[in-house]
Scaffold this active site. Structure first.
Site, short mmCIF file in Angstrom:
data_model
loop_
_atom_site.label_atom_id
_atom_site.label_comp_id
_atom_site.label_asym_id
_atom_site.label_seq_id
_atom_site.Cartn_x
_atom_site.Cartn_y
_atom_site.Cartn_z
N PRO A 79 69.73 2.22 9.05
CA PRO A 79 68.84 3.27 9.47
C PRO A 79 69.13 4.63 8.85
CG PRO A 79 70.45 2.79 11.16
CD PRO A 79 70.89 2.14 9.91
N LYS A 122 68.25 10.85 13.18
CA LYS A 122 68.55 9.42 13.31
C LYS A 122 68.62 9.01 14.78
CE LYS A 122 71.13 9.71 8.98
NZ LYS A 122 72.46 9.74 8.36
N ARG A 148 71.73 20.46 18.68
CA ARG A 148 72.72 20.42 17.61
C ARG A 148 72.15 19.90 16.30
NH1 ARG A 148 76.64 16.77 19.85
NH2 ARG A 148 76.75 16.17 17.66
N ASN A 205 72.69 8.18 3.09
CA ASN A 205 73.29 8.10 1.77
C ASN A 205 72.28 7.76 0.67
OD1 ASN A 205 75.46 8.50 0.16
ND2 ASN A 205 76.35 6.48 0.46
#
Length: 279
Positions: free
Chosen positions: A2, A52, A121, A162
């Site tokens: 994910p 995410k 955050r 990534n």
DNA sequence: TTCCGATGGCCAC
DNA sequence: TGGCCCTCGGAAC
């Protein structure tokens, strides 16, 4: 699996098919039995994705927070759900659809306050309509870390993993080791647009397929995994733009892929000057 | 059949 | 920075 695209895709599917349904819940694995008891019998009223993180709101103010981490998997079955795997942390079942969640980094019930704290955050999420590129730019430029490190920091920009960092930096022709504090606005704008487009396409199609550069016809949907990327996981293979072998660098324990030539310092500026000159 | 790596992130040092 | 958690598909034997 994910990055943010997957999470947003799940949220869209769940919003469309599952909101308004009542669910029974259990934890075949047993590690979320208590939470499942609280969820069971409730109707899903809203689903939201931020970076995410995935949030399911149930009636009665019960909020489920899921983060898939590196291995997590959330499958949905419209009919004929198979038996859950022994590792299934949470099963949510309605007559219309069943969800199987396994291997999440986080699966917990949150108070509205705790959810707000968590979300406060998170950095700007390019897939959220209220995302502010200006705030993302300021946030990226804070501190001295290399651009490639800053991009994975979810408190600066959220949802980038990534693959997306490698592909977006390549498309924007930016050197991954450039100190983020030196990022110029015009370079950031190319980067933000690359991120937004990659995420949006991948959220719609269900997987990341980076557009090839130089401009080539879009590959067929059957494009193999190793052909879906320009640089990610292609160490040693020729750069699709200049044929220089793709470099691989271990940076903060994550593999970084890039083209040393196309993404050399100044490559973006050179290209911008060229395109201005030819206009 | 076993082993390893992966699109994350937390924590201790 | 390194260790650790979590799962699973595919490579390696």
């Amino acid at each position: 699996m994910p990055e943010g695209n997957i999470i947003h895709r799940l949220a869209r599917i769940h919003r469309r098919w599952l909101v308004g349904r009542g669910f029974s819940a259990d934890s075949p694995q047993g590690r979320f039995s208590e939470g499942a008891r609280h969820l069971s019998g409730r109707t899903l009223v809203a689903v939201d994705a931020h970076g995410k993180h995935l949030f399911h709101h149930f009636e009665g103010g019960v909020r489920l927070h899921i983060h898939l981490g590196l291995f997590g998997n959330l499958r949905h079955f419209r009919t004929g759900a198979p038996p859950p795997s022994p590792a299934c942390r949470l099963r949510l079942a309605s007559p219309h659809a069943t969800l199987h969640l396994s291997g999440p980094q986080a699966c917990e019930l949150l108070s509205p306050q705790a959810e707000a704290t968590l979300r406060a955050r998170l950095g700007e999420d390019p897939l959220r309509p209220e995302a502010s590129p200006a705030r993302a730019f300021e946030s990226l430029r804070r501190g001295r870390s290399p651009l490639a490190i800053a991009l994975l920091d979810q408190e600066r920009i959220s949802g980038v993993g990534n693959i997306l960092r490698a592909e977006a930096l390549f498309l924007a022709r930016l050197p991954p080791l450039l100190p983020a504090s030196e990022l110029r606005l015009e370079d950031f704008e190319r980067l933000w647009e690359a991120l937004r487009e990659l995420l949006e396409d991948a959220a719609r199609d269900g997987r990341i397929v980076a557009p090839r550069a130089p401009p080539a016809p879009w590959e067929t949907p059957g494009r193999r995994r190793e052909d879906r990327f320009n640089v990610y996981d292609r160490a040693g293979q020729p750069c699709p733009r200049c044929a220089t072998p793709i470099s691989r660098l271990e940076l903060a324990s994550r593999a970084l892929f890039f083209c040393e030539r196309c993404q050399s310092p100044g490559a973006g500026a050179r290209r911008a000057r060229q395109s201005r000159a030819t206009r």
